[in-house]
Scaffold this motif. Sequence first.
Motif, PDB file in Angstrom:
ATOM      1  N   ALA A   1      21.973 -31.597  51.506  1.00 33.75           N
ATOM      2  CA  ALA A   1      21.777 -30.075  51.060  1.00 33.75           C
ATOM      3  C   ALA A   1      20.995 -29.042  51.712  1.00 33.75           C
ATOM      4  N   ALA A   2      20.483 -29.303  53.070  1.00 37.14           N
ATOM      5  CA  ALA A   2      19.748 -28.605  53.771  1.00 37.14           C
ATOM      6  C   ALA A   2      20.989 -26.839  54.066  1.00 37.14           C
ATOM      7  N   ARG A   3      20.478 -26.107  53.816  1.00 34.26           N
ATOM      8  CA  ARG A   3      21.385 -24.860  53.981  1.00 34.26           C
ATOM      9  C   ARG A   3      21.030 -23.932  55.138  1.00 34.26           C
TER      10      ARG A   3
ATOM     11  N   ALA B   1       7.221 -31.162  70.989  1.00 34.73           N
ATOM     12  CA  ALA B   1       6.161 -31.098  71.773  1.00 34.73           C
ATOM     13  C   ALA B   1       5.330 -30.624  70.638  1.00 34.73           C
ATOM     14  N   LEU B   2       3.360 -30.483  70.988  1.00 35.15           N
ATOM     15  CA  LEU B   2       2.754 -30.217  69.743  1.00 35.15           C
ATOM     16  C   LEU B   2       2.689 -28.378  70.062  1.00 35.15           C
ATOM     17  N   ASP B   3       3.311 -27.788  69.611  1.00 37.49           N
ATOM     18  CA  ASP B   3       3.460 -26.829  69.297  1.00 37.49           C
ATOM     19  C   ASP B   3       4.779 -26.523  67.821  1.00 37.49           C
ATOM     20  N   VAL B   4       4.499 -24.962  67.350  1.00 40.46           N
ATOM     21  CA  VAL B   4       4.680 -24.494  66.261  1.00 40.46           C
ATOM     22  C   VAL B   4       6.246 -24.537  66.327  1.00 40.46           C
ATOM     23  N   THR B   5       6.717 -23.056  66.774  1.00 37.56           N
ATOM     24  CA  THR B   5       8.335 -23.921  67.398  1.00 37.56           C
ATOM     25  C   THR B   5       8.557 -24.753  67.947  1.00 37.56           C
ATOM     26  N   ALA B   6       8.038 -25.867  68.937  1.00 39.45           N
ATOM     27  CA  ALA B   6       9.332 -27.028  68.952  1.00 39.45           C
ATOM     28  C   ALA B   6       8.946 -27.896  67.684  1.00 39.45           C
ATOM     29  N   ALA B   7       8.359 -27.910  66.642  1.00 46.20           N
ATOM     30  CA  ALA B   7       7.701 -28.184  65.456  1.00 46.20           C
ATOM     31  C   ALA B   7       9.049 -28.213  64.454  1.00 46.20           C
ATOM     32  N   LEU B   8       9.232 -27.306  64.649  1.00 46.86           N
ATOM     33  CA  LEU B   8      10.286 -25.989  63.910  1.00 46.86           C
ATOM     34  C   LEU B   8      11.694 -26.745  63.869  1.00 46.86           C
ATOM     35  N   ARG B   9      11.827 -26.991  65.618  1.00 44.21           N
ATOM     36  CA  ARG B   9      13.187 -26.846  65.883  1.00 44.21           C
ATOM     37  C   ARG B   9      13.541 -28.618  65.428  1.00 44.21           C
ATOM     38  N   ALA B  10      12.205 -29.515  65.739  1.00 46.26           N
ATOM     39  CA  ALA B  10      12.432 -30.490  65.688  1.00 46.26           C
ATOM     40  C   ALA B  10      12.236 -30.975  64.056  1.00 46.26           C
ATOM     41  N   ALA B  11      11.384 -30.625  62.935  1.00 47.97           N
ATOM     42  CA  ALA B  11      11.840 -30.461  61.578  1.00 47.97           C
ATOM     43  C   ALA B  11      13.168 -30.023  60.908  1.00 47.97           C
ATOM     44  N   ARG B  12      13.990 -28.885  61.841  1.00 41.13           N
ATOM     45  CA  ARG B  12      15.304 -28.139  61.459  1.00 41.13           C
ATOM     46  C   ARG B  12      16.432 -29.524  61.260  1.00 41.13           C
ATOM     47  N   ALA B  13      16.182 -29.957  62.883  1.00 36.53           N
ATOM     48  CA  ALA B  13      17.139 -30.678  63.336  1.00 36.53           C
ATOM     49  C   ALA B  13      17.240 -31.963  62.331  1.00 36.53           C
ATOM     50  N   ALA B  14      15.828 -32.276  61.768  1.00 36.50           N
ATOM     51  CA  ALA B  14      15.997 -33.541  60.534  1.00 36.50           C
ATOM     52  C   ALA B  14      16.394 -33.260  58.879  1.00 36.50           C
TER      53      ALA B  14
ATOM     54  N   CYS C   1       6.534 -26.661  57.775  1.00 39.23           N
ATOM     55  CA  CYS C   1       7.107 -26.335  55.968  1.00 39.23           C
ATOM     56  C   CYS C   1       7.703 -24.955  56.931  1.00 39.23           C
ATOM     57  N   LYS C   2       7.885 -24.737  57.849  1.00 41.38           N
ATOM     58  CA  LYS C   2       8.564 -23.414  58.609  1.00 41.38           C
ATOM     59  C   LYS C   2       9.669 -23.622  58.018  1.00 41.38           C
ATOM     60  N   ALA C   3       9.969 -25.083  58.652  1.00 40.66           N
ATOM     61  CA  ALA C   3      11.828 -25.210  58.900  1.00 40.66           C
ATOM     62  C   ALA C   3      12.604 -25.159  57.256  1.00 40.66           C
ATOM     63  N   ALA C   4      11.496 -26.117  56.774  1.00 41.45           N
ATOM     64  CA  ALA C   4      11.467 -26.038  55.105  1.00 41.45           C
ATOM     65  C   ALA C   4      12.143 -24.268  54.539  1.00 41.45           C
ATOM     66  N   ARG C   5      11.354 -24.075  54.883  1.00 42.45           N
ATOM     67  CA  ARG C   5      11.397 -22.768  54.221  1.00 42.45           C
ATOM     68  C   ARG C   5      12.491 -21.592  54.531  1.00 42.45           C
ATOM     69  N   ARG C   6      12.967 -21.962  55.880  1.00 36.68           N
ATOM     70  CA  ARG C   6      14.077 -21.340  56.843  1.00 36.68           C
ATOM     71  C   ARG C   6      15.750 -22.149  55.838  1.00 36.68           C
ATOM     72  N   LEU C   7      15.363 -22.644  55.968  1.00 36.26           N
ATOM     73  CA  LEU C   7      16.205 -23.535  55.303  1.00 36.26           C
ATOM     74  C   LEU C   7      16.736 -23.638  53.987  1.00 36.26           C
ATOM     75  N   GLY C   8      15.456 -22.900  53.076  1.00 38.16           N
ATOM     76  CA  GLY C   8      16.146 -22.406  51.652  1.00 38.16           C
ATOM     77  C   GLY C   8      15.475 -23.798  50.600  1.00 38.16           C
ATOM     78  N   LEU C   9      14.234 -24.390  51.383  1.00 37.92           N
ATOM     79  CA  LEU C   9      14.452 -25.523  50.426  1.00 37.92           C
ATOM     80  C   LEU C   9      12.907 -25.670  50.531  1.00 37.92           C
ATOM     81  N   ARG C  10      12.636 -25.813  48.850  1.00 40.29           N
ATOM     82  CA  ARG C  10      10.658 -26.052  48.610  1.00 40.29           C
ATOM     83  C   ARG C  10       9.902 -26.886  48.990  1.00 40.29           C
TER      84      ARG C  10
END
Length: 354
Positions: free
Chosen positions: A348-350, A227-240, A263-272
């Motif tokens: 390697a996603a943490r 969905a078109l919001d940051v929270t939904a994007a965070l969940r989708a990116a984390r799943a990917a 970008c937020k999901a990547a940071r929370r997973l320790g990714l740069r």
Amino acid sequence: MPAGAPTTRPTRVTSRDVARAAGVSQAAVSLVLGDKWRGRVSAPKAEAVRTAARELGYRPNLAARNLRLGHTRTALLVVPALTSEFFARVYTGAARVAADHGFGVVLYPSPEGIGPARDPFASASAALDGVIASSMAAEALAALRGEGLPLVMLDSDPRDPRAAATVNLDLADGVRQVIAHLRDLGHRRITHLAADVDSWTFALRARTVAETLREAPGVVLRTEPAALDVTAALRAARAALTAPGPRPTALLCDDDILAAGACKAARRLGLRVPEDVSVTGFDDLALAGAVEPELTTVRLPAEEFGAAGMRALMAALDGRPSGPTTLPVTLVPRGSTGPAPADAPENAARPGGD
């Protein structure tokens, strides 16, 4: 002001004042501000009239003219939401052109988003001269079209016969520019964060992504809807980024809001970003320059988009044919994209906190 000093009222600017400032006749002013100048007044003189009218603050007597002509000189701009900076810029462009020609623009956010838009007036045809709709489907405007008003569609299917004119952005080319950029950087595992919105514009983007990468050698494409919001994007990116199998090295997002969540999901997973995963957006909203790193995205000329829509509506009202118009878009590379990791691990996603 000393007691008893006479007061003066501002003198109302007249068409004669505009004519004098522009160095043309009053008849020419009337033709230009009434949008009847083509073939009768040169383009430079028409621009001189519009400039003089703006600088002098000229306001035509619309009530008298409308009564005489049987027109309201008012257009309705229908958008799915007011929360998007993009639509605000579309309105700015439409209103600028409208003001140059003595039109007003009423902004109407559809209560149902991209769904059916109700008539906000007792009778749209009595209150309006025409309708411009951005990112809507023609069938969603049946309540307004039923009034027989000219309809100009923005960001919509250019083959729709119900529109008097269509104006689009070259979104397919924008998608191809993003993909070429990522492939040049060596990315072969790409996940498309696709906007979960049933509309022509997002269907076009998804189709272009799939078609462009279908024959690309060695490229693995996956799709994750959001969905078109940051929270939904965070969940989708984390799943990917945490799905079994090789981790994607790039997230191609349908708009800048989805990219911010990615970008937020990547940071929370320790990714740069972009060393471990590159992220791209679409729109070039103010958000694109506010995140860190700044976002690689596709710049959409939203103000010119709205302006072109208003010009198309005025052409329709004047009985002049106006074919489909497509405006170019531009890739803006920034810090959120970089070379694909040379030794990208399989997964390697943490896990990180939500």
